[in-house]
Design an enzyme around this catalytic site. Sequence first.
Site, PDB file in Angstrom:
ATOM      1  CD  GLU A  35      31.086   9.142 -30.088  1.00  0.00           C
ATOM      2  OE1 GLU A  35      30.743   8.861 -31.263  1.00  0.00           O
ATOM      3  OE2 GLU A  35      31.216   8.305 -29.182  1.00  0.00           O
TER       4      GLU A  35
ATOM      5  CB  VAL B   3      22.695  26.904 -26.491  1.00  0.00           C
ATOM      6  CG1 VAL B   3      23.507  27.746 -27.462  1.00  0.00           C
ATOM      7  CG2 VAL B   3      21.975  27.786 -25.476  1.00  0.00           C
TER       8      VAL B   3
ATOM      9  CG  PHE C 249      18.946  32.545 -23.470  1.00  0.00           C
ATOM     10  CD1 PHE C 249      19.514  31.341 -23.097  1.00  0.00           C
ATOM     11  CD2 PHE C 249      19.747  33.493 -24.103  1.00  0.00           C
ATOM     12  CE1 PHE C 249      20.860  31.078 -23.350  1.00  0.00           C
ATOM     13  CE2 PHE C 249      21.088  33.238 -24.347  1.00  0.00           C
ATOM     14  CZ  PHE C 249      21.648  32.033 -23.971  1.00  0.00           C
TER      15      PHE C 249
END
Length: 277
Positions: A87, A110, A139
């Site tokens: 939010e 991420v 990654f």
Amino acid sequence: MEVTPIVVSVADNSLQAQPEGPTQGTSSGSWLYLNLMKKVLAGTVYEDPAHRQNFSHDDATYREEVRNEGRDWPANAHTMIGIKRLENIQQCVEDVIGNNIPGDLAETGVWRGGACIFMRGILRAHDVRDRTVWVADSFQGIPDVGADGYPGDRRMALHRHNAVLAVSEDEVRRNFRNYDLLDEQVRFLPGWFKDTLPTAPIDALAVLRMDGDLYESTWDTLTNLYPKVSVGGYVIVDDYLMCPPCKDAVDEYRARFDIADELIRIDRDGVYWQRTR
């Protein structure tokens, strides 16, 4: 250097209250789309259990209050940041769109890509075509900082959890594609932050979201990307109240560069501030 303790505000703020329906400039269809995205990305819509190799909880049972605040590692969902921090992303991104604050959107660290997927979804919902979402991650999981690394980073030793935390670029791209959101407005920066961020082809940022956990990762992000955050833009720190080394880096950077913008608490762990000068 000596760092003055920073007080995090828990006072009500206009960006903290999630509206119960569409706001001005948001259609009912866009509002429903983004609301559903949050639930799917966080796994609340199907009550995705926590991963059994979990940093803060031994119990894998799904608990709504835990997931809302991003206090577990979902087994299958695409983000671990929880509903409240999703939010916060929506409110910050919609604010910079509504106020024409220049710049792209970026996240450093991420995991499965959920927060960046949501950023791209917000741009799609508002038909914004001139901003890019930058997806920066090794990654390869969390680095082992080694004997010469920051002491707090060594103590946390988050690299021991890379069986869960390491997510490949191919998997993140696939997750974007599954939401029909992998396109030319999404750019990947694969590699360690110290190597990729100094030369990242980013001109300006309206929202910078940091989720690097470690002191060194947070410092590398601030050093290379904070100067590109536009006045009126936002800096979001995912782990400020969860990971002491991350807090140390933020506090030291803010003290060194005399950043007095108020830190506002999102939930138990996350904070953000708006750049005013």
